[in-house]
Write a protein that holds these residues in place. Structure first.
Motif, PDB file in Angstrom:
ATOM      1  N   ALA A  94       3.585   2.317   3.484  1.00 37.23           N
ATOM      2  CA  ALA A  94       1.850   2.151   2.659  1.00 37.23           C
ATOM      3  C   ALA A  94       2.203   1.626   1.179  1.00 37.23           C
ATOM      4  O   ALA A  94       2.500   0.061   0.507  1.00 37.23           O
ATOM      5  CB  ALA A  94       1.558   3.145   2.363  1.00 37.23           C
ATOM      6  N   ALA A  95       3.461   1.785   0.863  1.00 38.88           N
ATOM      7  CA  ALA A  95       4.062   1.071  -0.633  1.00 38.88           C
ATOM      8  C   ALA A  95       5.118   0.139  -0.222  1.00 38.88           C
ATOM      9  O   ALA A  95       4.636  -0.955  -1.478  1.00 38.88           O
ATOM     10  CB  ALA A  95       5.316   2.396  -0.905  1.00 38.88           C
ATOM     11  N   SER A  96       5.688  -0.423   1.210  1.00 36.36           N
ATOM     12  CA  SER A  96       5.932  -1.292   1.277  1.00 36.36           C
ATOM     13  C   SER A  96       4.659  -2.980   1.077  1.00 36.36           C
ATOM     14  O   SER A  96       4.990  -4.009   0.230  1.00 36.36           O
ATOM     15  CB  SER A  96       6.520  -1.161   2.458  1.00 36.36           C
ATOM     16  N   ALA A  97       3.672  -1.827   1.531  1.00 36.98           N
ATOM     17  CA  ALA A  97       2.550  -3.073   1.810  1.00 36.98           C
ATOM     18  C   ALA A  97       1.849  -3.202   0.285  1.00 36.98           C
ATOM     19  O   ALA A  97       1.257  -4.863   0.051  1.00 36.98           O
ATOM     20  CB  ALA A  97       1.753  -2.165   2.452  1.00 36.98           C
ATOM     21  N   ARG A  98       2.066  -2.636  -0.190  1.00 38.41           N
ATOM     22  CA  ARG A  98       1.929  -2.936  -1.778  1.00 38.41           C
ATOM     23  C   ARG A  98       2.272  -3.412  -1.997  1.00 38.41           C
ATOM     24  O   ARG A  98       2.347  -4.728  -3.329  1.00 38.41           O
ATOM     25  CB  ARG A  98       1.713  -1.509  -2.576  1.00 38.41           C
ATOM     26  N   GLU A  99       4.126  -3.374  -2.106  1.00 40.31           N
ATOM     27  CA  GLU A  99       4.785  -3.981  -3.324  1.00 40.31           C
ATOM     28  C   GLU A  99       5.372  -5.630  -2.486  1.00 40.31           C
ATOM     29  O   GLU A  99       5.740  -6.123  -2.995  1.00 40.31           O
ATOM     30  CB  GLU A  99       6.185  -3.237  -2.877  1.00 40.31           C
ATOM     31  N   GLY A 100       5.194  -5.957  -1.297  1.00 40.26           N
ATOM     32  CA  GLY A 100       5.431  -7.006  -0.773  1.00 40.26           C
ATOM     33  C   GLY A 100       4.471  -7.257   1.152  1.00 40.26           C
ATOM     34  O   GLY A 100       5.683  -6.676   2.095  1.00 40.26           O
ATOM     35  N   PRO A 101       3.190  -7.162   0.929  1.00 36.43           N
ATOM     36  CA  PRO A 101       2.633  -7.240   2.153  1.00 36.43           C
ATOM     37  C   PRO A 101       2.984  -8.608   3.344  1.00 36.43           C
ATOM     38  O   PRO A 101       3.914  -9.662   2.895  1.00 36.43           O
ATOM     39  CB  PRO A 101       0.963  -7.505   1.742  1.00 36.43           C
ATOM     40  N   ALA A 102       3.035  -7.275   4.699  1.00 36.91           N
ATOM     41  CA  ALA A 102       3.530  -9.029   5.766  1.00 36.91           C
ATOM     42  C   ALA A 102       2.537  -9.498   5.813  1.00 36.91           C
ATOM     43  O   ALA A 102       1.207  -9.404   5.534  1.00 36.91           O
ATOM     44  CB  ALA A 102       3.641  -7.544   6.784  1.00 36.91           C
TER      45      ALA A 102
END
Length: 119
Positions: A94-102
């Motif tokens: 979830a945090a990764s998606a906010r930082e740099g979405p796939a």
């Protein structure tokens, strides 16, 4: 030595009659849309859906059930593909998606409903 192809940003062009395909730095993935769910599977069958919830949600919202696509999961960062960002997903999805979405770059439509398009 690693072979490299001509790059448009360097002003090179392919010779007439030649074609090139972009090489994405990501995970080769099958995206399968079924009634009520979306699966993301690696070449070896590993479930990648938990690490890329935003892709599952977008596919659920935008694609009809019964479609299967072949493509590549990638993450863009500052104008380049960031494979390390994709690898770091998992528990921090979830945090990764906010930082740099796939993103899912589709190459082929494998099946549509009951129709196999690979033949």
């Amino acid at each position: 030595m690693v072979a490299t192809g001509p790059k448009a940003d360097r002003g090179h062009e392919l010779p007439p009659g030649h074609a090139a395909e972009a090489k994405f730095d990501g995970f080769r993935t099958a995206l399968i849309v079924q009634e009520g769910r979306v699966e993301l599977r690696s070449r070896r069958g590993a479930d990648l859906g938990a690490a890329c919830r935003e892709i599952r949600q977008a596919a659920h919202d935008k694609l009809p059930a019964g479609n299967g696509l072949d493509g590549e999961l990638v993450v863009w960062e500052e104008g380049r593909l960031a494979f390390e960002r994709l690898q770091a997903r998992g528990a921090r999805a979830a945090a990764s998606a906010r930082e740099g979405p796939a993103h899912f770059a589709a190459f082929d439509l494998l099946h549509q409903g009951e129709k196999d398009l690979t033949a």
